[in-house]
Design a protein around this motif. Structure first.
Motif, PDB file in Angstrom:
ATOM      1  N   GLN A 148      80.412  27.033  21.131  1.00 41.97           N
ATOM      2  CA  GLN A 148      79.960  27.324  22.485  1.00 41.97           C
ATOM      3  C   GLN A 148      79.623  26.027  23.215  1.00 41.97           C
ATOM      4  OE1 GLN A 148      79.926  30.167  23.921  1.00 41.97           O
ATOM      5  NE2 GLN A 148      78.653  29.940  25.708  1.00 41.97           N
ATOM      6  N   PRO A 149      80.118  25.823  24.457  1.00 43.02           N
ATOM      7  CA  PRO A 149      79.820  24.585  25.175  1.00 43.02           C
ATOM      8  C   PRO A 149      78.342  24.459  25.531  1.00 43.02           C
ATOM      9  CG  PRO A 149      80.901  26.162  26.627  1.00 43.02           C
ATOM     10  CD  PRO A 149      80.988  26.723  25.243  1.00 43.02           C
ATOM     11  N   TRP A 150      77.887  23.231  25.657  1.00 37.43           N
ATOM     12  CA  TRP A 150      76.517  22.928  26.059  1.00 37.43           C
ATOM     13  C   TRP A 150      76.556  22.175  27.382  1.00 37.43           C
ATOM     14  CZ3 TRP A 150      71.884  22.602  22.551  1.00 37.43           C
ATOM     15  CH2 TRP A 150      72.030  23.427  21.432  1.00 37.43           C
ATOM     16  N   LEU A 151      75.397  22.024  27.980  1.00 35.23           N
ATOM     17  CA  LEU A 151      75.300  21.318  29.259  1.00 35.23           C
ATOM     18  C   LEU A 151      74.519  20.024  29.072  1.00 35.23           C
ATOM     19  CD1 LEU A 151      75.699  21.373  32.407  1.00 35.23           C
ATOM     20  CD2 LEU A 151      73.408  22.340  32.513  1.00 35.23           C
ATOM     21  N   ARG A 152      75.132  18.930  29.503  1.00 29.95           N
ATOM     22  CA  ARG A 152      74.464  17.634  29.509  1.00 29.95           C
ATOM     23  C   ARG A 152      74.224  17.254  30.967  1.00 29.95           C
ATOM     24  NH1 ARG A 152      74.851  13.484  25.732  1.00 29.95           N
ATOM     25  NH2 ARG A 152      76.669  14.500  24.807  1.00 29.95           N
ATOM     26  N   ALA A 153      72.984  16.842  31.308  1.00 35.09           N
ATOM     27  CA  ALA A 153      72.654  16.541  32.701  1.00 35.09           C
ATOM     28  C   ALA A 153      71.733  15.333  32.799  1.00 35.09           C
ATOM     29  CB  ALA A 153      72.009  17.750  33.362  1.00 35.09           C
ATOM     30  N   GLN A 154      71.853  14.625  33.912  1.00 30.62           N
ATOM     31  CA  GLN A 154      70.973  13.508  34.221  1.00 30.62           C
ATOM     32  C   GLN A 154      69.957  13.987  35.269  1.00 30.62           C
ATOM     33  OE1 GLN A 154      71.218  10.643  32.581  1.00 30.62           O
ATOM     34  NE2 GLN A 154      73.096  11.254  31.513  1.00 30.62           N
ATOM     35  N   ILE A 155      68.689  14.005  34.889  1.00 35.73           N
ATOM     36  CA  ILE A 155      67.633  14.537  35.743  1.00 35.73           C
ATOM     37  C   ILE A 155      66.791  13.392  36.305  1.00 35.73           C
ATOM     38  CG2 ILE A 155      65.673  16.120  35.862  1.00 35.73           C
ATOM     39  CD1 ILE A 155      68.348  17.444  35.210  1.00 35.73           C
ATOM     40  N   PRO A 156      66.491  13.413  37.606  1.00 37.78           N
ATOM     41  CA  PRO A 156      65.601  12.377  38.155  1.00 37.78           C
ATOM     42  C   PRO A 156      64.302  12.318  37.352  1.00 37.78           C
ATOM     43  CG  PRO A 156      66.596  13.642  39.931  1.00 37.78           C
ATOM     44  CD  PRO A 156      66.983  14.332  38.660  1.00 37.78           C
ATOM     45  N   ALA A 157      63.896  11.115  37.025  1.00 39.99           N
ATOM     46  CA  ALA A 157      62.746  10.932  36.141  1.00 39.99           C
ATOM     47  C   ALA A 157      61.487  11.604  36.668  1.00 39.99           C
ATOM     48  CB  ALA A 157      62.504   9.439  35.924  1.00 39.99           C
ATOM     49  N   ARG A 158      61.337  11.694  37.998  1.00 40.28           N
ATOM     50  CA  ARG A 158      60.116  12.276  38.567  1.00 40.28           C
ATOM     51  C   ARG A 158      59.995  13.773  38.263  1.00 40.28           C
ATOM     52  NH1 ARG A 158      63.706  11.576  42.731  1.00 40.28           N
ATOM     53  NH2 ARG A 158      64.177  13.411  44.032  1.00 40.28           N
ATOM     54  N   HIS A 159      61.125  14.419  37.901  1.00 39.37           N
ATOM     55  CA  HIS A 159      61.093  15.855  37.621  1.00 39.37           C
ATOM     56  C   HIS A 159      60.918  16.171  36.133  1.00 39.37           C
ATOM     57  CE1 HIS A 159      62.025  16.710  41.711  1.00 39.37           C
ATOM     58  NE2 HIS A 159      63.279  16.282  41.663  1.00 39.37           N
ATOM     59  N   THR A 160      61.119  15.198  35.271  1.00 39.75           N
ATOM     60  CA  THR A 160      61.143  15.489  33.834  1.00 39.75           C
ATOM     61  C   THR A 160      59.778  15.783  33.208  1.00 39.75           C
ATOM     62  OG1 THR A 160      61.104  13.108  33.347  1.00 39.75           O
ATOM     63  CG2 THR A 160      63.259  14.180  33.497  1.00 39.75           C
ATOM     64  N   PRO A 161      58.646  15.275  33.731  1.00 37.04           N
ATOM     65  CA  PRO A 161      57.369  15.608  33.068  1.00 37.04           C
ATOM     66  C   PRO A 161      57.103  17.103  32.961  1.00 37.04           C
ATOM     67  CG  PRO A 161      57.050  13.766  34.554  1.00 37.04           C
ATOM     68  CD  PRO A 161      58.442  14.293  34.816  1.00 37.04           C
ATOM     69  N   LYS A 162      57.657  17.896  33.882  1.00 35.14           N
ATOM     70  CA  LYS A 162      57.419  19.339  33.870  1.00 35.14           C
ATOM     71  C   LYS A 162      58.377  20.079  32.926  1.00 35.14           C
ATOM     72  CE  LYS A 162      55.719  19.451  38.641  1.00 35.14           C
ATOM     73  NZ  LYS A 162      55.903  20.049  39.984  1.00 35.14           N
ATOM     74  N   LEU A 163      59.378  19.370  32.402  1.00 30.05           N
ATOM     75  CA  LEU A 163      60.346  19.999  31.516  1.00 30.05           C
ATOM     76  C   LEU A 163      59.854  19.955  30.071  1.00 30.05           C
ATOM     77  CD1 LEU A 163      63.725  18.587  32.910  1.00 30.05           C
ATOM     78  CD2 LEU A 163      62.709  20.845  33.316  1.00 30.05           C
TER      79      LEU A 163
END
Length: 222
Positions: A148-163
């Motif tokens: 099954q395919p997966w998703l690779r993404a580049q997220i702005p650093a300011r949004h990652t603390p909530k992930l």
């Protein structure tokens, strides 16, 4: 199986690997001690083997007693058991025949071992980063056998603390859901982004390299 420091990763999340492929290099004092024990046991086995063969020859010539020959045989068996025990310990650390040959020929880095993939699959998660300490028998990497395919993404650093791992994500204009499985701890200085890897929760027909719009859904309160 042995504690140590993560020295180098050979794979990245989302990468397909074959069974037996090297995943990560660990520097370990425990493995260094076992390697030295194995090398010393090999040296002792060579000496015992030579002595046993010599005593067999001179016993047939009537020079030594049978008791002396039996003693040589016992010493040979004992040294062989020591080699077998150290070999089994190295096998637990992923050493295969080629690794042992390299170690014997002084062509292997002492004090380190490679964790290998037990089965073929996709790398879905790396629990530690380079330089971090790994406890014995702790989980270092996860493999997914599905195609099954997966998703690779580049997220702005300011949004990652909530992930957070296992958080549900989505795609724009779609009811397709994904689960966050990996979030890098290092920010890409050139783009100020952090790479994540997410698993689709159901079957999808996306093709490798296809671009989609990821939605970072807010976490539910509580």
């Amino acid at each position: 199986p042995y504690s140590g420091v993560v020295e180098r990763w050979y794979v990245t999340p989302g990468e397909e690997v074959e069974a037996g492929a090297a995943l990560v290099l660990i520097r370990s004092q425990d493995v260094l001690e076992i390697q030295n024990q194995w090398l010393m046991a090999l040296t002792e086995l060579e000496r015992a083997d030579s002595a046993w063969r010599r005593d067999e020859t001179i016993f047939q010539q009537g020079i030594i007693s049978e008791r002396r020959l039996q003693q040589s045989e016992r010493e040979h068996r004992q040294t062989q058991l020591a080699v077998d025990g150290a070999t089994a310990s190295l096998s637990q650390a992923g050493f295969n025949k080629a690794d042992l040959n390299a170690l014997q020929n002084q062509d292997y880095q002492l004090g380190s071992y490679q964790l290998r993939a037990p089965v073929s699959g996709m790398v879905t998660h790396r629990a530690l980063t380079t330089g971090e300490y790994a406890n014995a028998f702790s989980e270092l990497v996860s493999l997914q056998g599905s195609s099954q395919p997966w998703l690779r993404a580049q997220i702005p650093a300011r949004h990652t603390p909530k992930l957070v791992l296992d958080q549900t994500l989505g795609l724009a204009d779609s009811d397709i859901a994904l689960t966050l499985r990996q979030k890098d701890r290092v920010i890409d200085e050139s783009t100020q982004t952090v790479e994540i890897l997410a698993e689709f929760n159901g079957s999808v027909d996306f093709q490798p390299g296809q671009i989609v719009n990821l939605v970072l859904a807010p976490q539910e309160a509580g």
